[in-house]
Design an enzyme around this catalytic site. Structure first.
Site, PDB file in Angstrom:
ATOM      1  N   ASP A   1       0.812  -1.216   0.000  1.00  0.00           N
ATOM      2  CA  ASP A   1       0.000   0.000   0.000  1.00  0.00           C
ATOM      3  C   ASP A   1       0.846   1.267   0.000  1.00  0.00           C
ATOM      4  O   ASP A   1       0.382   2.336   0.395  1.00  0.00           O
ATOM      5  CB  ASP A   1      -0.932   0.010   1.210  1.00  0.00           C
ATOM      6  CG  ASP A   1      -0.166  -0.097   2.522  1.00  0.00           C
ATOM      7  OD1 ASP A   1       0.713  -0.975   2.623  1.00  0.00           O
ATOM      8  OD2 ASP A   1      -0.435   0.682   3.451  1.00  0.00           O
TER       9      ASP A   1
ATOM     10  N   SER B   1       2.504  -8.575   8.790  1.00  0.00           N
ATOM     11  CA  SER B   1       1.971  -7.694   7.753  1.00  0.00           C
ATOM     12  C   SER B   1       3.170  -6.907   7.231  1.00  0.00           C
ATOM     13  O   SER B   1       3.408  -5.774   7.625  1.00  0.00           O
ATOM     14  CB  SER B   1       0.895  -6.754   8.317  1.00  0.00           C
ATOM     15  OG  SER B   1       0.444  -5.858   7.307  1.00  0.00           O
TER      16      SER B   1
ATOM     17  N   GLU C   1       2.520   2.921  14.989  1.00  0.00           N
ATOM     18  CA  GLU C   1       3.893   2.443  14.858  1.00  0.00           C
ATOM     19  C   GLU C   1       4.826   3.199  15.801  1.00  0.00           C
ATOM     20  O   GLU C   1       4.889   4.423  15.769  1.00  0.00           O
ATOM     21  CB  GLU C   1       4.384   2.597  13.417  1.00  0.00           C
ATOM     22  CG  GLU C   1       5.814   2.126  13.236  1.00  0.00           C
ATOM     23  CD  GLU C   1       6.306   2.187  11.806  1.00  0.00           C
ATOM     24  OE1 GLU C   1       7.513   1.971  11.593  1.00  0.00           O
ATOM     25  OE2 GLU C   1       5.498   2.451  10.900  1.00  0.00           O
TER      26      GLU C   1
ATOM     27  N   LYS D   1      -1.644  -4.014  14.101  1.00  0.00           N
ATOM     28  CA  LYS D   1      -0.362  -4.033  13.386  1.00  0.00           C
ATOM     29  C   LYS D   1       0.664  -3.275  14.226  1.00  0.00           C
ATOM     30  O   LYS D   1       0.998  -2.125  13.937  1.00  0.00           O
ATOM     31  CB  LYS D   1      -0.501  -3.433  11.990  1.00  0.00           C
ATOM     32  CG  LYS D   1       0.768  -3.564  11.153  1.00  0.00           C
ATOM     33  CD  LYS D   1       0.547  -3.175   9.699  1.00  0.00           C
ATOM     34  CE  LYS D   1       1.853  -3.300   8.919  1.00  0.00           C
ATOM     35  NZ  LYS D   1       1.693  -3.067   7.469  1.00  0.00           N
TER      36      LYS D   1
ATOM     37  N   GLU E   1      -2.869   0.541  13.727  1.00  0.00           N
ATOM     38  CA  GLU E   1      -1.406   0.594  13.628  1.00  0.00           C
ATOM     39  C   GLU E   1      -0.813   1.884  14.188  1.00  0.00           C
ATOM     40  O   GLU E   1      -0.619   2.851  13.466  1.00  0.00           O
ATOM     41  CB  GLU E   1      -0.958   0.433  12.165  1.00  0.00           C
ATOM     42  CG  GLU E   1       0.549   0.434  11.989  1.00  0.00           C
ATOM     43  CD  GLU E   1       0.998   0.384  10.533  1.00  0.00           C
ATOM     44  OE1 GLU E   1       2.209   0.439  10.295  1.00  0.00           O
ATOM     45  OE2 GLU E   1       0.138   0.309   9.640  1.00  0.00           O
TER      46      GLU E   1
ATOM     47  N   LYS F   1      -6.531  -0.077   6.506  1.00  0.00           N
ATOM     48  CA  LYS F   1      -5.325   0.168   7.287  1.00  0.00           C
ATOM     49  C   LYS F   1      -5.132   1.668   7.477  1.00  0.00           C
ATOM     50  O   LYS F   1      -5.338   2.453   6.551  1.00  0.00           O
ATOM     51  CB  LYS F   1      -4.113  -0.424   6.591  1.00  0.00           C
ATOM     52  CG  LYS F   1      -2.797  -0.116   7.293  1.00  0.00           C
ATOM     53  CD  LYS F   1      -1.710   0.147   6.270  1.00  0.00           C
ATOM     54  CE  LYS F   1      -0.542   0.845   6.912  1.00  0.00           C
ATOM     55  NZ  LYS F   1       0.600   0.957   6.006  1.00  0.00           N
TER      56      LYS F   1
ATOM     57  N   TYR G   1       8.589   1.645   7.529  1.00  0.00           N
ATOM     58  CA  TYR G   1       7.455   0.905   7.008  1.00  0.00           C
ATOM     59  C   TYR G   1       7.841  -0.478   6.532  1.00  0.00           C
ATOM     60  O   TYR G   1       8.842  -0.654   5.888  1.00  0.00           O
ATOM     61  CB  TYR G   1       6.861   1.710   5.837  1.00  0.00           C
ATOM     62  CG  TYR G   1       5.613   1.143   5.286  1.00  0.00           C
ATOM     63  CD1 TYR G   1       5.660   0.378   4.134  1.00  0.00           C
ATOM     64  CD2 TYR G   1       4.403   1.319   5.902  1.00  0.00           C
ATOM     65  CE1 TYR G   1       4.519  -0.168   3.589  1.00  0.00           C
ATOM     66  CE2 TYR G   1       3.260   0.790   5.369  1.00  0.00           C
ATOM     67  CZ  TYR G   1       3.312   0.056   4.227  1.00  0.00           C
ATOM     68  OH  TYR G   1       2.172  -0.499   3.708  1.00  0.00           O
TER      69      TYR G   1
END
Length: 401
Positions: free
Chosen positions: A76, A339, A230, A270, A228, A188, A401
């Protein structure tokens, strides 16, 4: 199983919710007579598990993605980020080149044995192969669930310590409805938290609230939300500091998910693995990373959540696979899987080099990485025989990422 029926809070089971007691009663121990004392009760609203008509479908989709031996292929990347990948092999950032690369990935025979879902960029969701077959149909034919990136990227967060916030809530409901019509069944949204920048209370709250609103809107439109936040690898902090920040962030995230009546059985997470900062002097072993990561998850993530789909976070292909394998050496309350973007694609790109004659070899490279991570999800992976290229890290400061 979660349903859309009303769920009432039981006052007898808890004396504290949201910093309010259910009742406060003054009682005099010195008086034997019956005296009526004033009682103050806090009125609590009836809480709905979800008003969405998609609840059963959401739960089924989440379980399909969180199926044994399978994980998510993340492709993505925005057009700009995909352009950087193409530039690394000497290709121009054109729609034709992006389409050719994604066609290579999505038409790999047998991919569905190891991959249960694929996150697409909006451009890819509406694209087809050169033969006219939609990429969505290519995924369905392999029993892979199509997903869609819905956030609009990061922007500076005013009032913070040089931190970011994620945009994209405006118009999200209508966009999600269109993505569902096009065949997407999960979504997402990626926001980030920086350890060296604090993180500030403002940044953590903004990240958590944005994720919760996105998750509620996604579920209301039939899309399973991948949550997500992160934790970026930037910094020289030890693994204990990463653990501390991760626990704080996930506590906030689940607080706001609950406030927004998100169905936990219909989401996927995620998270970043709990590792030392990328510039830390000591590198942690897969066993140490697994220990700290699972500790954080067990403290913060309800077992109702079906799947934990880790991001690779700039680790090398082999590192990401070894760490996942270490986390699956004993049973977990959730499906613990992957993922991955670069940790699945790095070898593929280098094999392909943009040349038609290399397409079949590149597809085989994708299957090698997908199978390795499938084995890691089952706790059966060994790094024996891995080439040196797959052991090279992919960390880029500020973007993992």
């Amino acid at each position: 199983m979660a349903t859309s029926s009303l769920v009432k809070l039981n006052a007898a089971s808890s004396q504290w919710i949201g910093q309010h007691s259910f009742s406060q009663r003054s009682v005099s121990s010195s008086s034997s007579s019956s005296v009526a004392f004033p009682t103050r009760r806090v009125s609590l609203p009836v809480v709905r598990a979800s008003s969405s008509s998609y609840v059963d479908e959401l739960v089924k989709t989440a379980k399909t993605i969180a199926s044994p031996g399978r994980g998510i292929l993340a492709i993505d990347e925005s057009n700009a980020t995909c352009g950087k990948r193409l530039a690394s092999i000497g290709l121009d950032n054109t729609e034709a080149n992006r389409q050719a690369y994604r066609q290579l990935l999505l038409t790999t025979p047998g991919l569905g044995e190891y991959i249960s879902g694929s996150i697409l960029f909006e451009e890819t969701l509406y694209q087809s192969t050169t033969d006219g077959k939609s990429f969505v149909q290519c995924l369905r034919d392999e029993n892979i669930v199509p997903g869609i990136k819905v956030d609009k990227g990061l922007s500076p967060l005013p009032g913070s310590n040089n931190e970011s916030w994620c945009q994209g809530l405006d118009g999200l409901a209508s966009r999600s409805a269109e993505y569902y019509k096009q065949g997407a069944r999960f979504a997402k949204w990626r926001t980030v938290v920086s350890v060296p920048c604090g993180p500030s209370a403002l940044a953590v709250k903004e990240a958590a609230w944005g994720l919760a609103r996105y998750a509620a809107i996604s579920q209301d439109n039939g899309l399973v939300p991948i949550v997500e936040p992160e934790i970026l690898l930037d910094g020289d902090h030890p693994i204990e500091r990463t653990l501390e920040v991760a626990e704080r962030v996930w506590a906030e995230v689940f607080y706001y998910l609950a406030q927004n009546n998100v169905v936990f059985e219909g989401i996927l997470l995620k998270p970043s693995m709990v590792t030392p900062g990328a510039e830390h002097k000591e590198k942690a072993s897969p066993e140490t990373i697994a220990e700290h990561t699972l500790q954080m998850l067990k403290r913060r993530v309800p077992p109702a959540v079906p799947g934990i789909m880790f991001l690779s976070g700039g680790q090398s292909e082999v590192e990401a696979t070894l760490n996942l394998n270490a986390m699956n050496q004993s049973p977990n309350p959730w499906h613990v899987s992957f993922s991955y973007a670069r940790a699945l694609q790095n070898s593929v790109l280098k094999t392909w080099q943009g040349r038609p004659e290399n397409v079949e070899a590149a597809k085989k490279a994708l299957l090698v990485r997908a199978k390795a991570n499938s084995l890691a999800q089952l706790g059966r992976y060994s790094a024996e025989g891995e080439n040196e290229e797959s052991k090279k890290g992919m960390f880029v400061k500020g973007y993992t990422y």
